[in-house]
Design a protein around this motif. Structure first.
Motif, PDB file in Angstrom:
ATOM      1  N   VAL A   1      53.075 -49.687   4.115  1.00  0.00           N
ATOM      2  CA  VAL A   1      53.753 -50.507   5.204  1.00  0.00           C
ATOM      3  C   VAL A   1      52.752 -50.891   6.197  1.00  0.00           C
ATOM      4  O   VAL A   1      51.913 -50.376   6.268  1.00  0.00           O
ATOM      5  N   ALA A   2      53.160 -52.073   6.693  1.00  0.00           N
ATOM      6  CA  ALA A   2      52.153 -52.734   7.658  1.00  0.00           C
ATOM      7  C   ALA A   2      52.873 -53.468   8.564  1.00  0.00           C
ATOM      8  O   ALA A   2      53.860 -54.104   8.441  1.00  0.00           O
ATOM      9  N   HIS A   3      52.252 -53.510  10.008  1.00  0.00           N
ATOM     10  CA  HIS A   3      52.368 -54.597  10.961  1.00  0.00           C
ATOM     11  C   HIS A   3      51.679 -55.788  11.016  1.00  0.00           C
ATOM     12  O   HIS A   3      50.392 -55.563  11.056  1.00  0.00           O
ATOM     13  N   LEU A   4      52.146 -56.854  10.829  1.00  0.00           N
ATOM     14  CA  LEU A   4      51.094 -57.849  10.539  1.00  0.00           C
ATOM     15  C   LEU A   4      50.618 -58.644  12.104  1.00  0.00           C
ATOM     16  O   LEU A   4      49.816 -59.491  11.884  1.00  0.00           O
TER      17      LEU A   4
ATOM     18  N   ASP B   1      45.834 -57.933   6.314  1.00  0.00           N
ATOM     19  CA  ASP B   1      44.773 -57.555   6.047  1.00  0.00           C
ATOM     20  C   ASP B   1      44.719 -55.930   5.588  1.00  0.00           C
ATOM     21  O   ASP B   1      45.536 -55.243   5.993  1.00  0.00           O
ATOM     22  N   VAL B   2      43.988 -55.563   4.753  1.00  0.00           N
ATOM     23  CA  VAL B   2      43.608 -54.132   4.225  1.00  0.00           C
ATOM     24  C   VAL B   2      43.916 -53.049   5.183  1.00  0.00           C
ATOM     25  O   VAL B   2      44.341 -51.800   5.288  1.00  0.00           O
ATOM     26  N   ASP B   3      42.936 -53.323   6.229  1.00  0.00           N
ATOM     27  CA  ASP B   3      42.754 -52.588   7.370  1.00  0.00           C
ATOM     28  C   ASP B   3      44.290 -52.363   7.959  1.00  0.00           C
ATOM     29  O   ASP B   3      44.380 -51.201   8.858  1.00  0.00           O
ATOM     30  N   ARG B   4      45.353 -53.143   7.772  1.00  0.00           N
ATOM     31  CA  ARG B   4      46.539 -52.647   8.459  1.00  0.00           C
ATOM     32  C   ARG B   4      47.376 -51.939   7.777  1.00  0.00           C
ATOM     33  O   ARG B   4      48.562 -51.346   8.114  1.00  0.00           O
ATOM     34  N   LEU B   5      47.286 -51.564   6.461  1.00  0.00           N
ATOM     35  CA  LEU B   5      48.085 -50.818   5.643  1.00  0.00           C
ATOM     36  C   LEU B   5      47.992 -49.421   5.907  1.00  0.00           C
ATOM     37  O   LEU B   5      47.103 -48.683   6.239  1.00  0.00           O
ATOM     38  N   HIS B   6      49.109 -48.938   5.851  1.00  0.00           N
ATOM     39  CA  HIS B   6      49.519 -47.408   5.654  1.00  0.00           C
ATOM     40  C   HIS B   6      50.257 -47.140   4.426  1.00  0.00           C
ATOM     41  O   HIS B   6      51.409 -47.615   4.236  1.00  0.00           O
ATOM     42  N   GLU B   7      49.865 -45.895   3.692  1.00  0.00           N
ATOM     43  CA  GLU B   7      50.411 -45.296   2.552  1.00  0.00           C
ATOM     44  C   GLU B   7      52.046 -45.004   3.100  1.00  0.00           C
ATOM     45  O   GLU B   7      51.671 -44.042   3.922  1.00  0.00           O
ATOM     46  N   ILE B   8      52.896 -45.194   2.661  1.00  0.00           N
ATOM     47  CA  ILE B   8      54.260 -44.648   2.743  1.00  0.00           C
ATOM     48  C   ILE B   8      54.365 -43.331   2.354  1.00  0.00           C
ATOM     49  O   ILE B   8      54.192 -43.183   1.047  1.00  0.00           O
ATOM     50  N   PRO B   9      54.703 -42.246   3.146  1.00  0.00           N
ATOM     51  CA  PRO B   9      54.966 -40.857   2.917  1.00  0.00           C
ATOM     52  C   PRO B   9      56.139 -40.906   1.712  1.00  0.00           C
ATOM     53  O   PRO B   9      57.204 -41.762   1.703  1.00  0.00           O
ATOM     54  N   GLY B  10      55.914 -39.942   0.924  1.00  0.00           N
ATOM     55  CA  GLY B  10      56.982 -39.803   0.012  1.00  0.00           C
ATOM     56  C   GLY B  10      58.474 -39.754   0.307  1.00  0.00           C
ATOM     57  O   GLY B  10      59.214 -40.158  -0.736  1.00  0.00           O
ATOM     58  N   ASN B  11      58.934 -39.179   1.433  1.00  0.00           N
ATOM     59  CA  ASN B  11      59.927 -38.854   1.614  1.00  0.00           C
ATOM     60  C   ASN B  11      60.819 -40.052   2.369  1.00  0.00           C
ATOM     61  O   ASN B  11      61.787 -39.894   2.801  1.00  0.00           O
ATOM     62  N   LEU B  12      59.947 -41.147   2.435  1.00  0.00           N
ATOM     63  CA  LEU B  12      60.600 -42.174   3.222  1.00  0.00           C
ATOM     64  C   LEU B  12      60.813 -43.495   2.509  1.00  0.00           C
ATOM     65  O   LEU B  12      59.885 -43.742   1.300  1.00  0.00           O
ATOM     66  N   ASP B  13      61.962 -44.137   2.664  1.00  0.00           N
ATOM     67  CA  ASP B  13      62.121 -45.349   1.735  1.00  0.00           C
ATOM     68  C   ASP B  13      61.658 -46.593   2.343  1.00  0.00           C
ATOM     69  O   ASP B  13      60.990 -46.293   3.618  1.00  0.00           O
ATOM     70  N   PHE B  14      61.788 -47.960   1.877  1.00  0.00           N
ATOM     71  CA  PHE B  14      60.689 -48.784   2.439  1.00  0.00           C
ATOM     72  C   PHE B  14      61.401 -49.209   3.734  1.00  0.00           C
ATOM     73  O   PHE B  14      60.635 -49.638   4.592  1.00  0.00           O
ATOM     74  N   ALA B  15      62.850 -49.299   4.021  1.00  0.00           N
ATOM     75  CA  ALA B  15      63.544 -49.813   4.968  1.00  0.00           C
ATOM     76  C   ALA B  15      63.011 -48.518   6.473  1.00  0.00           C
ATOM     77  O   ALA B  15      62.901 -49.168   7.394  1.00  0.00           O
ATOM     78  N   GLN B  16      62.984 -47.346   5.849  1.00  0.00           N
ATOM     79  CA  GLN B  16      62.706 -46.363   7.044  1.00  0.00           C
ATOM     80  C   GLN B  16      61.280 -46.532   7.405  1.00  0.00           C
ATOM     81  O   GLN B  16      60.973 -46.565   8.552  1.00  0.00           O
ATOM     82  N   ALA B  17      60.382 -47.013   6.334  1.00  0.00           N
ATOM     83  CA  ALA B  17      59.045 -46.874   6.370  1.00  0.00           C
ATOM     84  C   ALA B  17      58.922 -48.030   7.674  1.00  0.00           C
ATOM     85  O   ALA B  17      58.011 -48.141   8.612  1.00  0.00           O
TER      86      ALA B  17
END
Length: 326
Positions: free
Chosen positions: A89-92, A106-122
């Motif tokens: 998930v990333a804020h642009l 940019d790769v520096d903006r990325l966060h890996e999504i915790p396993g208990n969250l779906d994409f919309a929640q992230a």
């Protein structure tokens, strides 16, 4: 790819679902196969040609949207291969491009999504959640706290109610209409009231039985904010982070000297600390959700129906975070 494009500033009807060229990641960037794109109230203002906090309006035609979640499917030069295939998930930032099947950042903006969250929640946590964590820096909540949350069925309001309850506070949630009030009750508020009812302040006072509010979380402004501030006891705090009741065109927040404080801006970032305060709040937000302390509410629309999503958000016909799904 398909994307939402805007060729002129104006009404929601100016958002059109079109086929356009795939973006290519540059050095230090990744391309994300978007599974969810966040819709923010600010997006509706930008769509109309209002700059808001942005340094400038985007050049037209543009692909709106600044919050995305999905899977990394392509890497630019210099990006570590371990990112390929990751759920992220990333804020642009100030760059648009989120309302699309593919987005580059940019790769520096990325966060890996915790396993208990779906994409919309992230997506909800990277934008709305980040702001919520920033707001909460301005108050300490505990068993002695009485928190009044305006727009308690909204994206930020939902998270504030949950966080305050987890901290042991007594929580009063305000929402518009029976359906939203029911959602606020289900979300854990000790009392949920309809601000459209003229006697709602009396209902709150009766429920509190002589106790007074210690903090008002206000993203609304207008008459509802004025009546909420009147519920505060001595030393109470009015935290202002928006004024949707007044509109984004020319609204100004209700500020009472010695009581009210605007919490969006440099002071929020200063309190967050760290080499990158924005990422500090993003990580805090995602960790709160991963721990189960907060769970964002989401209203989902197909990507092709972005115009309908904008209209629904502007008309307060949504609950929680509005998300587009390709």
């Amino acid at each position: 790819m398909h994307a939402i494009r805007q060729h002129a500033f104006g009404p929601a009807e100016n958002l059109s679902y079109e086929r356009t060229e795939d973006p290519r990641p540059g050095p230090g960037q990744v391309r994300i196969a978007v599974a969810a794109a966040g819709v923010h109230l600010l997006d509706t203002a930008i769509r109309e040609g209002l700059r808001g906090p942005l340094p400038e309006l985007p050049a037209l035609p543009t692909i709106p949207g600044r919050e995305v979640a999905g899977t990394v499917e392509s890497l630019g030069e210099g990006v570590a291969g371990l990112w390929l295939g990751k759920r992220v998930v990333a804020h642009l930032g100030f760059a648009p491009g989120g309302y699309a099947e593919l987005a580059v950042t940019d790769v520096d903006r990325l966060h890996e999504i915790p396993g208990n969250l779906d994409f919309a929640q992230a997506v909800a946590m990277i934008g709305t959640g980040r702001t919520t964590m920033g707001i909460l820096q301005f108050t300490e909540l505990g068993p002695d706290s009485v928190a009044v949350v305006l727009a308690a069925a909204g994206g930020i309001g939902t998270l504030l109610v949950q966080y305050a309850k987890h901290a042991g506070a007594t929580v009063i949630g305000l929402a518009g209409g029976p359906e939203k009030v029911a959602r606020v009750e289900k979300n854990g508020a000790d009392l949920a009231v309809d601000y459209k009812d003229s006697d709602w302040p009396e209902k709150v006072r009766a429920f509190l039985g002589g106790r007074e509010a210690t903090v008002v979380f206000d993203g609304v402004g207008g008459d509802t904010a004025r009546e909420s501030v009147a519920l505060l006891g001595p030393g109470g705090t009015h935290l202002v982070f928006g004024w949707s009741a007044e509109g984004l065109h020319n609204g100004t927040p209700l500020l009472v000297e010695g009581v009210s404080q605007e919490v969006l801006g440099p002071e929020m970032m200063r309190r967050a600390g760290g080499p990158n305060p924005v990422q500090t709040l993003e990580l805090r937000s995602l960790s709160q959700a991963a721990a189960g302390r907060v769970t964002p509410a989401v209203t989902r629309f197909p990507l092709a129906e972005a115009a309908a999503a904008h209209r629904a958000l502007e008309n307060r016909a949504t609950v929680g975070k509005v998300v587009l799904e390709p």
